[in-house]
Design a protein around this motif. Structure first.
Motif, PDB file in Angstrom:
ATOM      1  N   GLY A  52       8.169  43.950  46.975  1.00  0.00           N
ATOM      2  CA  GLY A  52       7.863  45.018  46.039  1.00  0.00           C
ATOM      3  C   GLY A  52       6.602  45.784  46.366  1.00  0.00           C
ATOM      4  O   GLY A  52       5.898  46.248  45.465  1.00  0.00           O
ATOM      5  N   GLY A  53       6.292  45.927  47.655  1.00  0.00           N
ATOM      6  CA  GLY A  53       5.133  46.717  48.053  1.00  0.00           C
ATOM      7  C   GLY A  53       3.804  46.005  47.956  1.00  0.00           C
ATOM      8  O   GLY A  53       2.757  46.611  48.196  1.00  0.00           O
ATOM      9  N   LEU A  54       3.825  44.703  47.624  1.00  0.00           N
ATOM     10  CA  LEU A  54       2.598  43.906  47.556  1.00  0.00           C
ATOM     11  C   LEU A  54       2.840  42.562  48.237  1.00  0.00           C
ATOM     12  O   LEU A  54       3.974  42.210  48.562  1.00  0.00           O
ATOM     13  CB  LEU A  54       2.167  43.696  46.099  1.00  0.00           C
ATOM     14  CG  LEU A  54       1.671  44.917  45.332  1.00  0.00           C
ATOM     15  CD1 LEU A  54       1.496  44.578  43.853  1.00  0.00           C
ATOM     16  CD2 LEU A  54       0.353  45.432  45.919  1.00  0.00           C
ATOM     17  N   ILE A  55       1.772  41.817  48.413  1.00  0.00           N
ATOM     18  CA  ILE A  55       1.872  40.494  49.035  1.00  0.00           C
ATOM     19  C   ILE A  55       2.084  39.460  47.941  1.00  0.00           C
ATOM     20  O   ILE A  55       1.258  39.306  47.036  1.00  0.00           O
ATOM     21  CB  ILE A  55       0.615  40.197  49.865  1.00  0.00           C
ATOM     22  CG1 ILE A  55       0.593  41.124  51.077  1.00  0.00           C
ATOM     23  CG2 ILE A  55       0.578  38.731  50.300  1.00  0.00           C
ATOM     24  CD1 ILE A  55      -0.682  41.102  51.856  1.00  0.00           C
TER      25      ILE A  55
ATOM     26  N   PHE B 265      -8.848  41.091  55.500  1.00  0.00           N
ATOM     27  CA  PHE B 265      -9.008  39.676  55.834  1.00  0.00           C
ATOM     28  C   PHE B 265     -10.095  39.497  56.886  1.00  0.00           C
ATOM     29  O   PHE B 265     -10.996  38.654  56.741  1.00  0.00           O
ATOM     30  CB  PHE B 265      -7.670  39.125  56.337  1.00  0.00           C
ATOM     31  CG  PHE B 265      -7.616  37.632  56.448  1.00  0.00           C
ATOM     32  CD1 PHE B 265      -7.024  36.872  55.454  1.00  0.00           C
ATOM     33  CD2 PHE B 265      -8.155  36.968  57.548  1.00  0.00           C
ATOM     34  CE1 PHE B 265      -6.969  35.488  55.556  1.00  0.00           C
ATOM     35  CE2 PHE B 265      -8.105  35.591  57.655  1.00  0.00           C
ATOM     36  CZ  PHE B 265      -7.502  34.844  56.652  1.00  0.00           C
ATOM     37  N   GLU B 266     -10.028  40.283  57.952  1.00  0.00           N
ATOM     38  CA  GLU B 266     -10.988  40.117  59.037  1.00  0.00           C
ATOM     39  C   GLU B 266     -12.403  40.505  58.619  1.00  0.00           C
ATOM     40  O   GLU B 266     -13.382  39.954  59.137  1.00  0.00           O
ATOM     41  CB  GLU B 266     -10.540  40.938  60.245  1.00  0.00           C
ATOM     42  CG  GLU B 266      -9.254  40.406  60.870  1.00  0.00           C
ATOM     43  CD  GLU B 266      -8.826  41.181  62.106  1.00  0.00           C
ATOM     44  OE1 GLU B 266      -7.935  40.689  62.809  1.00  0.00           O
ATOM     45  OE2 GLU B 266      -9.398  42.270  62.370  1.00  0.00           O
ATOM     46  N   ASN B 267     -12.527  41.443  57.686  1.00  0.00           N
ATOM     47  CA  ASN B 267     -13.844  41.833  57.178  1.00  0.00           C
ATOM     48  C   ASN B 267     -14.303  40.972  56.018  1.00  0.00           C
ATOM     49  O   ASN B 267     -15.407  41.176  55.488  1.00  0.00           O
ATOM     50  CB  ASN B 267     -13.824  43.296  56.735  1.00  0.00           C
ATOM     51  CG  ASN B 267     -13.654  44.249  57.890  1.00  0.00           C
ATOM     52  OD1 ASN B 267     -13.987  43.922  59.035  1.00  0.00           O
ATOM     53  ND2 ASN B 267     -13.113  45.429  57.621  1.00  0.00           N
TER      54      ASN B 267
ATOM     55  N   LEU C 230      -8.779  42.690  49.605  1.00  0.00           N
ATOM     56  CA  LEU C 230      -7.687  41.753  49.873  1.00  0.00           C
ATOM     57  C   LEU C 230      -6.918  41.432  48.598  1.00  0.00           C
ATOM     58  O   LEU C 230      -5.677  41.486  48.565  1.00  0.00           O
ATOM     59  CB  LEU C 230      -8.266  40.479  50.481  1.00  0.00           C
ATOM     60  CG  LEU C 230      -7.286  39.463  51.064  1.00  0.00           C
ATOM     61  CD1 LEU C 230      -6.481  40.077  52.195  1.00  0.00           C
ATOM     62  CD2 LEU C 230      -8.037  38.238  51.561  1.00  0.00           C
ATOM     63  N   VAL C 231      -7.632  41.132  47.542  1.00  0.00           N
ATOM     64  CA  VAL C 231      -6.986  40.751  46.285  1.00  0.00           C
ATOM     65  C   VAL C 231      -6.213  41.929  45.695  1.00  0.00           C
ATOM     66  O   VAL C 231      -5.175  41.738  45.048  1.00  0.00           O
ATOM     67  CB  VAL C 231      -8.041  40.207  45.302  1.00  0.00           C
ATOM     68  CG1 VAL C 231      -7.461  40.033  43.904  1.00  0.00           C
ATOM     69  CG2 VAL C 231      -8.593  38.876  45.814  1.00  0.00           C
TER      70      VAL C 231
ATOM     71  N   TYR D  56      -4.114  44.604  54.880  1.00  0.00           N
ATOM     72  CA  TYR D  56      -4.345  43.170  54.680  1.00  0.00           C
ATOM     73  C   TYR D  56      -5.172  42.601  55.837  1.00  0.00           C
ATOM     74  O   TYR D  56      -6.148  41.873  55.621  1.00  0.00           O
ATOM     75  CB  TYR D  56      -2.997  42.448  54.576  1.00  0.00           C
ATOM     76  CG  TYR D  56      -3.093  40.943  54.602  1.00  0.00           C
ATOM     77  CD1 TYR D  56      -3.448  40.220  53.465  1.00  0.00           C
ATOM     78  CD2 TYR D  56      -2.827  40.230  55.771  1.00  0.00           C
ATOM     79  CE1 TYR D  56      -3.541  38.831  53.490  1.00  0.00           C
ATOM     80  CE2 TYR D  56      -2.917  38.849  55.802  1.00  0.00           C
ATOM     81  CZ  TYR D  56      -3.267  38.153  54.669  1.00  0.00           C
ATOM     82  OH  TYR D  56      -3.358  36.773  54.696  1.00  0.00           O
ATOM     83  N   CYS D  57      -4.797  42.944  57.069  1.00  0.00           N
ATOM     84  CA  CYS D  57      -5.534  42.436  58.232  1.00  0.00           C
ATOM     85  C   CYS D  57      -6.984  42.914  58.221  1.00  0.00           C
ATOM     86  O   CYS D  57      -7.914  42.140  58.484  1.00  0.00           O
ATOM     87  CB  CYS D  57      -4.850  42.883  59.523  1.00  0.00           C
ATOM     88  SG  CYS D  57      -3.312  42.026  59.878  1.00  0.00           S
TER      89      CYS D  57
END
Length: 356
Positions: A321-324, A237-239, A245-246, A233-234
């Motif tokens: 559940g393993g996702l955001i 996000f930073e790139n 990300l999605v 995720y980081c």
């Protein structure tokens, strides 16, 4: 109200003062020991009641002042110092909640917005459930089971759900279900019957099941898989890698940005928002912090050429559940970054061998 004068180590001749009362070193040292032992858990209690780290700090200070003024009425034969301090803190919170507005998250204030819709006007701080640093509410050397309960019951969604309860029902539910007080103890604290406590608890539990049906599910410590998820995720996000990300989001993930009531729900809506030309996240830096027993990051954005950054948000991430499942980006960095002891610019990263 006169504040208590405190000054670190006390000499043999120093005293604490409050109004016209002058008390010797022994009384002061006893209250200091109690406070050091119970300060963090009392802060957590006040935070659950009030939904704001700033208000919780005010409440624990007022608790200390009331304890100081009432120290002569404490009787060890009638209960522990811990119970006595909790009773004072609960009544302080009930006093603070008289006439107060219910704090909320954006999802409590209206339906999800459409990507590209205006953010609207920001709401004042008192409208919002605000984050709290883990270090403020984690007692040193706490039993692992107690630490787990503390972590689960300061999650942002759980604290927001508590705000749906009337203050006395909120106090009953926290004292009974979180702190495991007996019904008779709660009745004595609130000055009501045991039957009234049990009735309030039933109503509070019913409301909580409606507004927070998942309870504290998913509040277990993060494992290796979740850590890898957050690393990805980081990086995405930073790139500003929107596709990557999605791909880490639940289908019905939510994204909000207090102090705006604007929020989005759904992976594709979030994709469209992040893909907008003015999304403004490219080149960002995310620095891990510990907030609300959850993954969280200090978000910095570049200010231009030269490698300088400025604060953009404090981001809490809901992993399930393993996702955001959602992100809440608190934009009031002027208030929140000092609360979390965050610097105005991110720390420098080590230079990798490939970059030398």
């Amino acid at each position: 109200m006169t504040s208590i004068t405190r000054s670190g180590k006390q000499s043999e001749t120093q005293v604490y003062e409050n109004d016209q009362v002058r008390v010797g070193k022994d009384d002061a040292a006893r209250l200091e020991r109690w406070w050091e032992a119970h300060h963090a858990e009392l802060t957590a209690h006040c935070y659950r009641m009030l939904g704001s780290a700033f208000d919780a700090d005010d409440a624990v200070q007022e608790t200390l002042e009331r304890a100081w003024r009432g120290r002569g009425r404490f009787e060890a034969s009638r209960g522990s110092a811990r119970s006595w301090l909790y009773a004072i803190a609960t009544n302080v919170c009930l006093d603070m909640l008289r006439g107060a507005r219910r704090r909320a998250l954006a999802m409590d204030l209206g339906p999800a917005a459409e990507p590209g819709s205006p953010l609207g006007r920001p709401l004042p701080e008192e409208h919002w459930v605000l984050p709290i640093p883990d270090r403020r509410v984690s007692p040193a050397g706490a039993d692992p089971a107690e630490a787990a309960v503390a972590r689960e019951t300061i999650r942002l969604a759980f604290v927001a759900a508590l705000q749906h309860l009337p203050p006395r029902q909120r106090a009953v539910l926290i004292l009974r279900d979180v702190l495991r007080w007996r019904a008779a103890e709660v009745a004595g604290l609130l000055g009501v019957t045991v039957a009234a406590v049990n009735s309030a608890l039933q109503r509070a539990r019913a409301t909580l099941r409606t507004v927070h049906p998942d309870g504290t599910e998913g509040a277990a410590p993060l494992g290796e898989a979740e850590g890898d998820l957050l690393d990805r995720y980081c990086t995405a996000f930073e790139n500003h890698d929107v596709d990557a990300l999605v791909a880490l989001l639940h289908e019905d993930a939510a994204m909000s940005m207090p102090p705006f009531t604007w929020w989005l729900q759904g992976r594709e809506h979030i994709r469209r928002a992040l893909s907008a030309p003015d999304a403004g996240c490219r080149g960002s830096r995310l620095v891990p912090v510990a907030a609300n027993g959850s993954p969280a990051f200090a978000h910095y954005v570049p200010t231009g050429p030269g490698g300088t950054f400025e604060p953009r948000a404090l981001v809490l991430v809901d992993v399930r559940g393993g996702l955001i499942a959602g992100t809440t980006s608190f934009l009031d960095t002027a208030r929140l970054f000092p609360l979390f002891d965050l610097p105005p610019t991110p720390p420098r990263r080590p230079v990798s061998p490939d970059e030398r």
